[in-house]
Every structure is written in structure tokens, then in C-alpha cells.
Write a protein that holds these residues in place. Structure first.
Motif, mmCIF file in Angstrom:
data_model
loop_
_atom_site.group_PDB
_atom_site.id
_atom_site.type_symbol
_atom_site.label_atom_id
_atom_site.label_comp_id
_atom_site.label_asym_id
_atom_site.label_seq_id
_atom_site.Cartn_x
_atom_site.Cartn_y
_atom_site.Cartn_z
ATOM 1 N N VAL A 33 35.577 35.450 82.521
ATOM 2 C CA VAL A 33 34.311 35.598 83.235
ATOM 3 C C VAL A 33 33.834 37.041 83.119
ATOM 4 O O VAL A 33 34.607 37.977 83.328
ATOM 5 C CB VAL A 33 34.480 35.221 84.719
ATOM 6 C CG1 VAL A 33 33.157 35.372 85.465
ATOM 7 C CG2 VAL A 33 35.004 33.794 84.847
ATOM 8 N N THR A 34 32.564 37.200 82.768
ATOM 9 C CA THR A 34 31.997 38.542 82.702
ATOM 10 C C THR A 34 31.053 38.752 83.872
ATOM 11 O O THR A 34 30.461 37.817 84.399
ATOM 12 C CB THR A 34 31.223 38.769 81.389
ATOM 13 O OG1 THR A 34 30.165 37.811 81.287
ATOM 14 C CG2 THR A 34 32.147 38.612 80.193
ATOM 15 N N GLY A 35 30.918 40.001 84.275
ATOM 16 C CA GLY A 35 30.085 40.342 85.417
ATOM 17 C C GLY A 35 30.749 41.459 86.194
ATOM 18 O O GLY A 35 31.582 42.196 85.653
ATOM 19 N N THR A 36 30.420 41.587 87.445
ATOM 20 C CA THR A 36 31.047 42.596 88.303
ATOM 21 C C THR A 36 31.571 41.909 89.552
ATOM 22 O O THR A 36 30.793 41.416 90.349
ATOM 23 C CB THR A 36 30.024 43.674 88.705
ATOM 24 O OG1 THR A 36 29.478 44.265 87.530
ATOM 25 C CG2 THR A 36 30.664 44.752 89.549
ATOM 26 N N PRO A 37 32.877 41.769 89.702
ATOM 27 C CA PRO A 37 33.912 42.453 88.927
ATOM 28 C C PRO A 37 34.387 41.681 87.699
ATOM 29 O O PRO A 37 35.055 42.228 86.852
ATOM 30 C CB PRO A 37 35.061 42.581 89.927
ATOM 31 C CG PRO A 37 34.933 41.365 90.783
ATOM 32 C CD PRO A 37 33.459 41.089 90.894
ATOM 33 N N GLY A 38 34.134 40.384 87.549
ATOM 34 C CA GLY A 38 34.614 39.634 86.388
ATOM 35 C C GLY A 38 36.112 39.406 86.453
ATOM 36 O O GLY A 38 36.775 39.795 87.414
ATOM 37 N N GLY A 39 36.656 38.778 85.428
ATOM 38 C CA GLY A 39 38.085 38.530 85.412
ATOM 39 C C GLY A 39 38.452 37.334 84.568
ATOM 40 O O GLY A 39 37.666 36.882 83.722
ATOM 41 N N SER A 40 39.645 36.799 84.794
ATOM 42 C CA SER A 40 40.162 35.666 84.040
ATOM 43 C C SER A 40 40.705 34.621 84.999
ATOM 44 O O SER A 40 41.353 34.955 85.989
ATOM 45 C CB SER A 40 41.279 36.111 83.082
ATOM 46 O OG SER A 40 40.801 37.057 82.145
ATOM 47 N N ILE A 41 40.438 33.354 84.678
ATOM 48 C CA ILE A 41 40.934 32.225 85.465
ATOM 49 C C ILE A 41 41.869 31.430 84.579
ATOM 50 O O ILE A 41 41.464 30.959 83.519
ATOM 51 C CB ILE A 41 39.780 31.338 85.951
ATOM 52 C CG1 ILE A 41 38.749 32.165 86.716
ATOM 53 C CG2 ILE A 41 40.306 30.194 86.812
ATOM 54 C CD1 ILE A 41 37.489 31.393 87.072
ATOM 55 N N MET A 51 44.546 33.928 88.816
ATOM 56 C CA MET A 51 43.298 34.623 88.508
ATOM 57 C C MET A 51 43.605 36.113 88.462
ATOM 58 O O MET A 51 44.438 36.596 89.223
ATOM 59 C CB MET A 51 42.221 34.354 89.557
ATOM 60 C CG MET A 51 41.629 32.970 89.529
ATOM 61 S SD MET A 51 40.175 32.886 90.594
ATOM 62 C CE MET A 51 39.828 31.127 90.500
ATOM 63 N N GLU A 52 42.915 36.789 87.580
ATOM 64 C CA GLU A 52 43.049 38.241 87.482
ATOM 65 C C GLU A 52 41.660 38.854 87.538
ATOM 66 O O GLU A 52 40.752 38.415 86.831
ATOM 67 C CB GLU A 52 43.745 38.623 86.170
ATOM 68 C CG GLU A 52 45.164 38.088 86.052
ATOM 69 C CD GLU A 52 45.676 38.118 84.622
ATOM 70 O OE1 GLU A 52 44.841 38.322 83.711
ATOM 71 O OE2 GLU A 52 46.880 37.927 84.424
ATOM 72 N N THR A 53 41.485 39.826 88.397
ATOM 73 C CA THR A 53 40.203 40.503 88.538
ATOM 74 C C THR A 53 40.436 41.914 89.062
ATOM 75 O O THR A 53 41.357 42.132 89.861
ATOM 76 C CB THR A 53 39.275 39.740 89.506
ATOM 77 O OG1 THR A 53 38.101 40.529 89.752
ATOM 78 C CG2 THR A 53 39.956 39.447 90.834
ATOM 79 N N PRO A 54 39.625 42.870 88.615
ATOM 80 C CA PRO A 54 39.728 44.211 89.198
ATOM 81 C C PRO A 54 39.170 44.273 90.605
ATOM 82 O O PRO A 54 39.214 45.307 91.259
ATOM 83 C CB PRO A 54 38.901 45.072 88.231
ATOM 84 C CG PRO A 54 37.935 44.129 87.624
ATOM 85 C CD PRO A 54 38.652 42.821 87.505
#
Length: 285
Positions: A33-41, A51-54
Motif C-alpha cells: 500500500v502506498t500513501g502516508t504512512p503506507g505499508g504492507s499487508i 502488517m508492517e507500517t511506519p
């Protein structure tokens, strides 16, 4: 979306709809997933396992920043499994974390990341092959995940200001001359959050600094706000930008899933006609 020989997914108007489609097909994949903050599912057999996200600390951050595991020990575990497919088993086998404890931490990090991703509308998403990640749980259905996200948002909502605004507001201690009660009477977790609220950190920054979940930190910040012990930071007159100390154990990209109640039809990103890899980008509201 790179599908290979798999049945193409139908156009998904939002991330929850995409996860529901992946659940129906019992897919194993990673949604970037892109955006703010975005991440991975990370999805396995249709269930969301990580899930990983900053936007919120993951398992690694929770273990390291809380002092549960030392940096050198963690480096040794990572070196033993460069693919990261068996990190959870290695942690348990070495007796560094109990199996049940790691499962609780894994689920907590998953729900916390989903909550963090729900606080902003994603720009786009892409389904890729499964990417190895650290987790130890059987996976949760999209319905359960969205239910937990909605519960957390509803718990924090109804107070002055939105939940998303609370998450991004830098907090500072209230004037000591006007404190309604001595800070030393507070529970330890509240004192830690109060000490970390230095006017430069947001709830996200405090969560990373303390090795705690974002949602838990926001609950404590709401409590401190209600008791007049912290207040939103007021920028200085010179307009100098903030340089908040964000201590994250590993870098990650930026936000992603909001429950249906948090997204209306006007704010949903759309998929570009003729493309299979990503949803259309649209400006944030």
C-alpha cells in the motif's frame, strides 16, 4: 496486479474489499500500500497474518525498544535466518520469547498496524507474491480485523478533535505551575508517556520511542489531555520546523486500511482502467 496464472481479482474499490476478495480465493500474497504512512499487508490462505507500517511499531520494535530482547541478540537471530521466514520459530526455540507471548505480541502488532493504516486514505495498492515476514498467529479474517479497527476508532472518537488529528498532534507537558495533580501520582505508563511528550513527538513517535502500541499510547495521551497534564504543542514564533526524535528499529514506507465507516464513496481511491497492478491515485481530501 501481478497475477501469474491465478484468477484475476475483480476491481476493488477499497482495501477492505480487496482483502475480502483475497479471503474468498484463499490467496497467499502481500498487498503493498502506498500513501502516508503506507505499508504492507501479509495474507496467507486468505487470512491476514501481519502488517508492517511506519505508522506503528511492529513486532521487532515492540521487542527491542521495550528492552524485551537486546540488539545483539536480535542481530544474531536475524543472521540465522536471512529470509526471515523462520524468525518467530527461532525466537521461541532459543527461549527468548514464549510461544504464547509471541502470539499475543504478533496479534497486537497486527491490530495496531491496521489501526494506524486506517487513519489516512491510501493512494494505491498492488498485490504481489507472498513476502516473508515475522509473525506467529493463525491469521484473522478481514471481518475481524475491520471490527477491531472500528472498535478502536469508536473508543477514541467522540472527544474534542478527530482520532487522526490526535495521532498527528505533537504534545508537550502542561505548565507545571498549573498542573491539577503531581505527576508522580500517575501510573508508570502515564509517567513514561508524559516524559516522552516533549513538544516534538507525536503519538506515533512516542510509541516507537517507548516500544508500545500506537493505540495504547493514544489512550494514555487522551487520559493526560483530559486531566490537563499535556497540551498540543504551540510552534515557536520563528516557524522553525520540528525535529522530533523518531526512534524506529527499522525503516519502512508509509497508510492503508480504513474500515467502511471511515471511508465514504467520495474519498475512496479508484483503480485505473486497463491496469491490473494498482489502484488509481487521487489527492487526499
Amino acid at each position: 496486479m501481478t497475477e501469474g496464472t491465478e484468477e484475476p481479482l475483480p476491481d476493488s474499490r477499497n482495501v477492505p474489499a480487496l482483502l475480502a476478495a483475497l479471503r474468498t480465493r484463499h490467496r497467499s500474497c502481500t498487498v503493498v500500500v502506498t500513501g502516508t504512512p503506507g505499508g504492507s499487508i501479509h495474507v496467507r490462505d486468505g487470512l491476514v497474518v501481519a502488517m508492517e507500517t511506519p505508522g506503528a511499531p511492529g513486532i521487532e520494535g515492540l521487542l527491542l525498544r521495550s528492552g524485551r530482547i537486546g540488539e545483539q541478540t536480535w542481530s544474531a537471530v536475524r543472521a540465522s535466518d536471512t529470509t526471515h521466514e523462520h524468525l518467530a520459530a527461532e525466537l521461541v526455540d532459543r527461549g527468548l520469547v514464549g510461544a504464547a507471548e509471541l502470539e499475543v505480541i504478533s496479534l497486537g502488532a497486527l491490530f495496531d498496524a491496521a489501526f494506524a493504516l486506517s487513519l489516512a486514505v491510501p493512494d494505491s495498492w498492488e498485490v504481489t507474491g507472498p513476502v516473508p515476514t515475522l509473525y506467529r498467529n493463525a491469521g484473522v479474517t478481514p471481518e475481524r480485523l475491520l471490527g477491531e479497527v472500528s472498535r478502536r476508532i469508536n473508543f477514541l472518537a467522540g472527544e474534542p478533535g478527530s482520532v487522526a488529528a490526535l495521532a498527528r498532534t505533537r504534545m508537550q507537558p502542561a505548565s507545571t505551575a498549573h498542573l491539577p495533580e503531581p505527576a508522580d501520582r500517575l501510573p508508570a505508563r502515564h509517567r513514561a508517556v508524559l516524559a516522552a511528550a516533549d513538544g516534538r513527538r507525536t503519538a506515533r513517535d512516542i510509541a516507537f520511542a517507548l516500544g508500545r502500541g500506537l493505540f495504547a499510547v493514544m489512550i494514555d495521551l487522551r487520559h493526560l489531555l483530559d486531566r490537563g497534564l499535556v497540551r498540543p504543542h504551540t510552534p515557536s514564533a520563528n516557524g522553525r520546523p520540528s525535529t522530533a526524535a523518531r526512534i524506529a528499529p527499522s525503516a519502512a514506507p508509509p497508510s492503508a486500511m480504513a474500515p467502511p465507516s471511515a471511508l465514504d464513496s467520495a474519498s475512496l481511491p479508484r483503480r485505473l482502467p486497463g491496469r491490473n497492478s494498482a489502484a488509481a491515485r487521487r489527492p487526499h481530501d
